[in-house]
Design a protein around this motif. Structure first.
Motif, PDB file in Angstrom:
ATOM      1  N   THR A  39      -8.974  12.135   0.221  1.00 16.19           N
ATOM      2  CA  THR A  39      -8.202  10.994  -0.267  1.00 16.19           C
ATOM      3  C   THR A  39      -9.007  10.140  -1.236  1.00 16.19           C
ATOM      4  O   THR A  39      -8.496   9.694  -2.264  1.00 16.19           O
ATOM      5  N   ARG A  69      -8.956  11.678  -4.575  1.00 13.30           N
ATOM      6  CA  ARG A  69      -7.682  11.471  -5.279  1.00 13.30           C
ATOM      7  C   ARG A  69      -7.606  10.075  -5.868  1.00 13.30           C
ATOM      8  O   ARG A  69      -7.089   9.872  -6.967  1.00 13.30           O
ATOM      9  N   ILE A 120      -6.972   9.504  -9.883  1.00 14.17           N
ATOM     10  CA  ILE A 120      -5.858   8.733 -10.439  1.00 14.17           C
ATOM     11  C   ILE A 120      -6.373   7.458 -11.098  1.00 14.17           C
ATOM     12  O   ILE A 120      -5.838   7.002 -12.119  1.00 14.17           O
ATOM     13  N   ALA A 143      -2.962   2.237  -3.591  1.00  4.97           N
ATOM     14  CA  ALA A 143      -1.674   2.744  -4.058  1.00  4.97           C
ATOM     15  C   ALA A 143      -0.904   1.658  -4.806  1.00  4.97           C
ATOM     16  O   ALA A 143      -0.333   1.915  -5.881  1.00  4.97           O
ATOM     17  N   VAL A 156       1.259   3.933  -7.498  1.00  2.37           N
ATOM     18  CA  VAL A 156       1.691   5.214  -6.939  1.00  2.37           C
ATOM     19  C   VAL A 156       2.030   5.000  -5.464  1.00  2.37           C
ATOM     20  O   VAL A 156       1.805   3.919  -4.908  1.00  2.37           O
ATOM     21  N   SER A 157       2.553   6.023  -4.825  1.00  2.00           N
ATOM     22  CA  SER A 157       2.843   5.932  -3.400  1.00  2.00           C
ATOM     23  C   SER A 157       1.612   6.320  -2.594  1.00  2.00           C
ATOM     24  O   SER A 157       0.707   6.998  -3.089  1.00  2.00           O
ATOM     25  N   SER A 204       1.698   8.442  -0.327  1.00  2.23           N
ATOM     26  CA  SER A 204       1.781   9.898  -0.202  1.00  2.23           C
ATOM     27  C   SER A 204       1.058  10.586  -1.346  1.00  2.23           C
ATOM     28  O   SER A 204       0.447  11.642  -1.160  1.00  2.23           O
ATOM     29  N   ASP A 205       1.116   9.993  -2.545  1.00  4.05           N
ATOM     30  CA  ASP A 205       0.392  10.579  -3.680  1.00  4.05           C
ATOM     31  C   ASP A 205      -1.107  10.614  -3.402  1.00  4.05           C
ATOM     32  O   ASP A 205      -1.790  11.587  -3.735  1.00  4.05           O
TER      33      ASP A 205
END
Length: 398
Positions: A9, A12, A16, A57, A62-63, A65-66
């Motif tokens: 995570t 990620r 992003i 997030a 973003v969410s 979940s993303d």
């Protein structure tokens, strides 16, 4: 393809963040978190806590979940779960318009028995069985709502509320946040028509859960407190169920306080829940698991979410899971404890906990982001290759 072991995570978040053209300092300022914490999470030195994920997030647009990598499409396809989600989406399109069926619906009591079975599947984390039956149960409940009157109609609305509760669970757990939000809206429409205060409280309980994804913990706390006030002085067909809902809403408030890093408030809410549990004992109703055991596992989870992993492990020593206890809650406890052991530097205990979660609630365990993050942490830190960890990681999809 299975995700790379590096794509945890935190990685990620970093990816992003760079796509947005932000520095770590820029994202830290937007998310109102420390740059040091963000840096350590991005490189995998510290866990990306749920609170950090929600804050990032929102800041990145973003969410959650993303950032968590959900839904895990490859594994869902492999288990054929993705094919079961689309009929549910279609089923949720109608909840308030009469169907053109020529046949009469089954008696509401018979529909209710099947909905109760679906709710049992939900509590036992048997999602395939539950999801397969939901589209037909939604249609049949809608048909009954529009072709009955009086207590039969009220019971039909209760059945419809139960199906939406089940949809929310599977959608939320698999990372379909948009579908979970639709189910929650449908429950908001249905619960008052069922004339059961416990269902309105259920809506508040679940709505507060969605604020964890957005990071609006303040809103979630107000939703919970309003729901508790609305229960005061209420008459109900299932008074024990109202006590169960009071209890789990205090636990939800404790989790929200933990996400806000307000230990004093979290402890106060846990104390309220613990006092109520001593009075009621184990009291499952309205599809929730309530009682002293659930208070104990929540205390462990909150300590873990606040990155107090030593305290989480210590609190877990006093938790005794009763035989036959709800599999979804028991599995979640072992996932939380596995996370605590993983980040406390106890790899063997961590893997043992995750294996327990798998035995108890395999579908829930396989698709839960906490498990993936724990496995990734264990793989990054292993000094010698562990065949047991490798097999577990392959099963999860890493």
């Amino acid at each position: 393809m299975p995700q790379s072991v590096e794509e945890h995570t935190g990685a990620r978040i970093a990816r992003i963040r760079k796509q947005r053209g932000l520095t770590q300092q820029g994202l830290a300022m937007r998310a109102n978190v420390s740059k040091s914490l963000l840096s350590k999470a991005e490189c995998g030195q510290k866990p990306a806590s749920p609170a950090l994920v929600s804050a990032c997030a929102r800041a990145l647009g973003v969410s959650t979940s993303d950032l968590l990598g959900q839904p895990y499409a490859e594994e869902l396809r492999r288990d054929r779960m993705d094919a079961l989600i689309q009929p549910i989406r279609e089923g949720l399109e109608n909840w308030d318009v009469a169907l053109d069926w020529e046949s009469a619906p089954r008696p509401a009591a018979l529909i209710r028995a099947d909905v109760q079975q679906a709710l049992t599947h939900r509590r036992q984390a048997q999602y395939t069985d539950m999801v397969r039956d939901l589209p037909a149960l939604i249609d049949e409940s809608v048909h009954a709502v529009h072709t009955t009157a009086g207590d039969d109609q009220r019971l039909a609305y209760e059945c419809l509320a139960g199906t939406f509760r089940c949809v929310f669970t599977v959608a939320w757990n698999f990372g379909y946040v948009d579908l979970a939000t639709v189910a929650l809206d449908r429950l908001a429409w249905t619960a008052p028509r069922a004339d059961e205060p416990g269902l309105a409280a259920m809506h508040a309980y679940l709505r507060a859960q969605t604020t964890m994804s957005s990071g609006r913990y303040d809103v979630g706390m107000r939703v919970i407190d309003r729901g508790l006030r609305d229960l005061e002085g209420q008459d109900a067909r299932r008074p024990g169920g109202l006590e169960a809902m009071r209890g789990v809403m205090h636990l939800r408030a404790a989790v929200l306080a933990g996400r806000m890093k307000d230990r004093e408030h979290a402890d106060a809410r846990l104390a309220e829940a613990r006092a109520l549990a001593r009075t009621t004992g184990e009291l499952p109703d309205f599809g929730v698991t309530w009682g002293p055991t659930n208070v104990g596992v929540h205390a462990v989870a909150i300590a873990s979410e606040m990155d107090d992993f030593g305290r989480a492990v210590e609190l877990a020593e006093d938790v005794r899971i009763p035989s036959g206890w709800t599999r979804s809650r028991a599995g979640h406890h072992w996932m939380d404890l596995g996370r605590a052991h993983a980040w406390a530097g106890h790899p063997e205990q961590a893997l043992d906990c995750l294996q327990r979660a798998r035995r108890i609630a395999p579908q829930q365990t396989r698709y839960h982001p906490t498990v993936r993050e724990s496995v990734l942490a264990l793989k990054r830190r292993e000094r010698a290759r562990s065949s047991s960890l490798a097999r577990f990681a392959e099963w999860v999809g890493i």
